[in-house]
Design a protein around this motif. Structure first.
Motif, PDB file in Angstrom:
ATOM      1  N   SER A 149       0.802  -1.226   0.000  1.00  0.00           N
ATOM      2  CA  SER A 149       0.000   0.000   0.000  1.00  0.00           C
ATOM      3  C   SER A 149       0.833   1.273   0.000  1.00  0.00           C
ATOM      4  O   SER A 149       0.289   2.373  -0.061  1.00  0.00           O
ATOM      5  N   LYS A 150       2.144   1.149   0.104  1.00  0.00           N
ATOM      6  CA  LYS A 150       3.013   2.338   0.005  1.00  0.00           C
ATOM      7  C   LYS A 150       4.451   1.918  -0.263  1.00  0.00           C
ATOM      8  O   LYS A 150       4.755   0.720  -0.337  1.00  0.00           O
ATOM      9  N   GLY A 151       5.323   2.920  -0.386  1.00  0.00           N
ATOM     10  CA  GLY A 151       6.766   2.691  -0.434  1.00  0.00           C
ATOM     11  C   GLY A 151       7.216   1.750  -1.536  1.00  0.00           C
ATOM     12  O   GLY A 151       6.717   1.784  -2.671  1.00  0.00           O
ATOM     13  N   ASN A 201      -1.305  -6.708  -1.260  1.00  0.00           N
ATOM     14  CA  ASN A 201      -1.720  -6.922   0.135  1.00  0.00           C
ATOM     15  C   ASN A 201      -1.527  -5.634   0.942  1.00  0.00           C
ATOM     16  O   ASN A 201      -0.572  -4.892   0.720  1.00  0.00           O
ATOM     17  N   TYR A 202      -2.459  -5.398   1.856  1.00  0.00           N
ATOM     18  CA  TYR A 202      -2.281  -4.294   2.819  1.00  0.00           C
ATOM     19  C   TYR A 202      -2.715  -4.773   4.190  1.00  0.00           C
ATOM     20  O   TYR A 202      -3.486  -5.727   4.320  1.00  0.00           O
ATOM     21  N   HIS A 203      -2.203  -4.087   5.211  1.00  0.00           N
ATOM     22  CA  HIS A 203      -2.541  -4.440   6.594  1.00  0.00           C
ATOM     23  C   HIS A 203      -3.729  -3.608   7.064  1.00  0.00           C
ATOM     24  O   HIS A 203      -4.755  -4.126   7.446  1.00  0.00           O
ATOM     25  N   ALA A 256       6.447  -6.824   2.977  1.00  0.00           N
ATOM     26  CA  ALA A 256       5.999  -6.129   4.201  1.00  0.00           C
ATOM     27  C   ALA A 256       7.119  -6.120   5.235  1.00  0.00           C
ATOM     28  O   ALA A 256       7.815  -7.111   5.424  1.00  0.00           O
ATOM     29  N   GLY A 257       7.282  -4.998   5.901  1.00  0.00           N
ATOM     30  CA  GLY A 257       8.324  -4.910   6.929  1.00  0.00           C
ATOM     31  C   GLY A 257       8.132  -3.694   7.808  1.00  0.00           C
ATOM     32  O   GLY A 257       7.430  -2.745   7.450  1.00  0.00           O
ATOM     33  N   LEU A 258       8.752  -3.758   8.972  1.00  0.00           N
ATOM     34  CA  LEU A 258       8.653  -2.697   9.979  1.00  0.00           C
ATOM     35  C   LEU A 258      10.020  -2.428  10.572  1.00  0.00           C
ATOM     36  O   LEU A 258      10.842  -3.344  10.635  1.00  0.00           O
ATOM     37  N   ASN A 285      12.126 -12.305  -1.539  1.00  0.00           N
ATOM     38  CA  ASN A 285      12.010 -11.760  -0.191  1.00  0.00           C
ATOM     39  C   ASN A 285      12.680 -10.397  -0.112  1.00  0.00           C
ATOM     40  O   ASN A 285      13.670 -10.140  -0.807  1.00  0.00           O
ATOM     41  N   THR A 286      12.144  -9.543   0.754  1.00  0.00           N
ATOM     42  CA  THR A 286      12.791  -8.246   0.957  1.00  0.00           C
ATOM     43  C   THR A 286      13.626  -8.308   2.218  1.00  0.00           C
ATOM     44  O   THR A 286      13.097  -8.390   3.321  1.00  0.00           O
ATOM     45  N   SER A 287      14.916  -8.283   2.008  1.00  0.00           N
ATOM     46  CA  SER A 287      15.831  -8.220   3.137  1.00  0.00           C
ATOM     47  C   SER A 287      16.272  -6.765   3.279  1.00  0.00           C
ATOM     48  O   SER A 287      15.446  -5.849   3.152  1.00  0.00           O
ATOM     49  N   SER A 288      17.562  -6.537   3.475  1.00  0.00           N
ATOM     50  CA  SER A 288      18.077  -5.183   3.698  1.00  0.00           C
ATOM     51  C   SER A 288      19.594  -5.267   3.702  1.00  0.00           C
ATOM     52  O   SER A 288      20.157  -6.354   3.909  1.00  0.00           O
ATOM     53  N   VAL A 289      20.258  -4.121   3.546  1.00  0.00           N
ATOM     54  CA  VAL A 289      21.710  -4.119   3.776  1.00  0.00           C
ATOM     55  C   VAL A 289      22.014  -4.611   5.190  1.00  0.00           C
ATOM     56  O   VAL A 289      23.112  -5.084   5.472  1.00  0.00           O
ATOM     57  N   ASN A 340      14.084   6.129  -0.466  1.00  0.00           N
ATOM     58  CA  ASN A 340      13.156   7.187  -0.098  1.00  0.00           C
ATOM     59  C   ASN A 340      11.713   6.688  -0.046  1.00  0.00           C
ATOM     60  O   ASN A 340      11.016   6.677  -1.059  1.00  0.00           O
ATOM     61  N   THR A 341      11.280   6.233   1.134  1.00  0.00           N
ATOM     62  CA  THR A 341       9.908   5.727   1.327  1.00  0.00           C
ATOM     63  C   THR A 341       9.392   6.240   2.672  1.00  0.00           C
ATOM     64  O   THR A 341      10.177   6.775   3.471  1.00  0.00           O
ATOM     65  N   PRO A 342       8.092   6.031   2.953  1.00  0.00           N
ATOM     66  CA  PRO A 342       7.545   6.509   4.229  1.00  0.00           C
ATOM     67  C   PRO A 342       8.289   5.996   5.466  1.00  0.00           C
ATOM     68  O   PRO A 342       8.343   6.676   6.493  1.00  0.00           O
ATOM     69  N   ILE A 343       8.922   4.805   5.376  1.00  0.00           N
ATOM     70  CA  ILE A 343       9.649   4.258   6.535  1.00  0.00           C
ATOM     71  C   ILE A 343      10.769   5.215   6.960  1.00  0.00           C
ATOM     72  O   ILE A 343      11.153   5.270   8.126  1.00  0.00           O
ATOM     73  N   ASN A 344      11.288   5.994   5.994  1.00  0.00           N
ATOM     74  CA  ASN A 344      12.418   6.905   6.237  1.00  0.00           C
ATOM     75  C   ASN A 344      12.025   8.382   6.189  1.00  0.00           C
ATOM     76  O   ASN A 344      12.900   9.238   6.275  1.00  0.00           O
TER      77      ASN A 344
END
Ligand code: NAD
Length: 261
Positions: free
Chosen positions: A16-18, A37-39, A93-95, A142-146, A192-196
């Motif tokens: 739903s974003k980012g 999918n959205y929460h 999805a992630g937090l 899958n979405t991981s991260s640095v 650059n997404t809402p998480i940041n």
């Protein structure tokens, strides 16, 4: 564009974003059938569906909590009902949130780990069962991260969850390779997404982050989406078990830049 992706069915969690919405848009441009999918952000998910359709694909929005087995089952069932099949499952999805580890409440640890790691396990498990039952050459991204690689003080729960995603991805890639199911991760850097949003709105914090990136800029969500599209496509047909970092070089020990050290 990858012509083999036309009409393929994909599920994107947290769309739903980012980065999730950017992946949805990219798959819309690939003329795919996309379940977003959205929460809780129904309006954001409906907007993502409109973006997919404007780009030339088909979209539906599905509410589900990825941290639960029922949520993932519902996602698959509603996707099959709408589109009749599934080819690719993107666990996005992630937090994240910040705590000194000695003050990190157990429920915050559990919230992050249950979304970022257990959610990836449950999404992958649901997709694997479908691919095996239908004898399909499935694809899981899958979405991981640095931060599956770079330690991150005050984000221990986040780093632990992404480190878990790394070995989970590698392990199931090996486990299901002979079944022709590919499993890979993407590893975004600073995007650059809402998480940041709050962090990058502060010029000092933005400058600090930028100084940690050899390419000296923040990434765009569509640059991550482009890497996801490649992993979804047949152009990556011999690739499984990797993390494809999309990070402007953040994982390259930038403090050594200019010959320092
Ligand atoms: P975001 O906050 O903009 O989007 C995350 C999405 O996940 C939201 O739509 C949120 O509603 C959804 N979500 C959270 N919990 C959920 C749940 N239980 N069930 C279903 N959906 C849920 O963040 P983003 O930057 O777009 O991040 C997307 C992914 O990329 C995350 O896994 C994040 O850890 C990862 N990532 C982002 C960056 C970055 O710099 N933006 C860097 C590395 C990794």
């Amino acid at each position: 564009m990858y012509s083999e992706l036309v009409n393929k069915v994909v599920i994107i969690t947290g769309g739903s974003k980012g980065i999730g919405t950017a992946i949805a848009e990219r798959f819309g441009k690939e003329k795919m059938k996309v379940a977003v999918n959205y929460h809780s952000d129904e309006a954001g998910a409906n907007e993502a569906v409109a973006i997919i359709e404007k780009a030339g694909g088909q979209g539906i929005a599905i509410q589900a909590d990825v941290a639960t087995e029922e949520g993932n089952q519902k996602l698959l069932a509603e996707t099959l009902k709408a589109f009749g099949d599934l080819d690719i499952w993107v666990n996005n999805a992630g937090l994240e949130n910040q705590y000194n580890t000695h003050e990190l409440p157990l429920d915050e640890w559990e919230k992050v780990v249950s979304t970022n790691l257990t959610g990836v396990f449950l999404g992958a498990k649901t997709a694997l069962n479908y691919f095996l039952r239908e004898d399909k050459r499935g694809n899981i991204i899958n979405t991981s991260s640095v931060h599956e690689q770079i330690p991150w003080p005050t984000f221990a729960h986040y780093a632990a969850s992404k480190g878990g995603v790394k070995l989970f991805t590698e392990t199931i890639a090996m486990e299901y390779a002979a079944k022709k199911i590919r499993v890979n991760s993407i590893g975004p850097g600073a995007v650059n997404t809402p998480i940041n949003a709050e962090k990058f709105a502060d010029p000092e914090k933005l400058a600090t982050t930028t100084s940690m990136i050899p390419m000296a800029r923040i990434g765009k969500p569509e640059e991550v989406a482009a890497a996801v599209a490649w992993l979804a496509s047949d152009e990556s047909s011999y690739v499984t078990g990797i993390t494809l970092f999309v990070d402007g070089g953040m994982t390259l020990y930038p403090s050594f830049q200019g010959g320092r050290g």
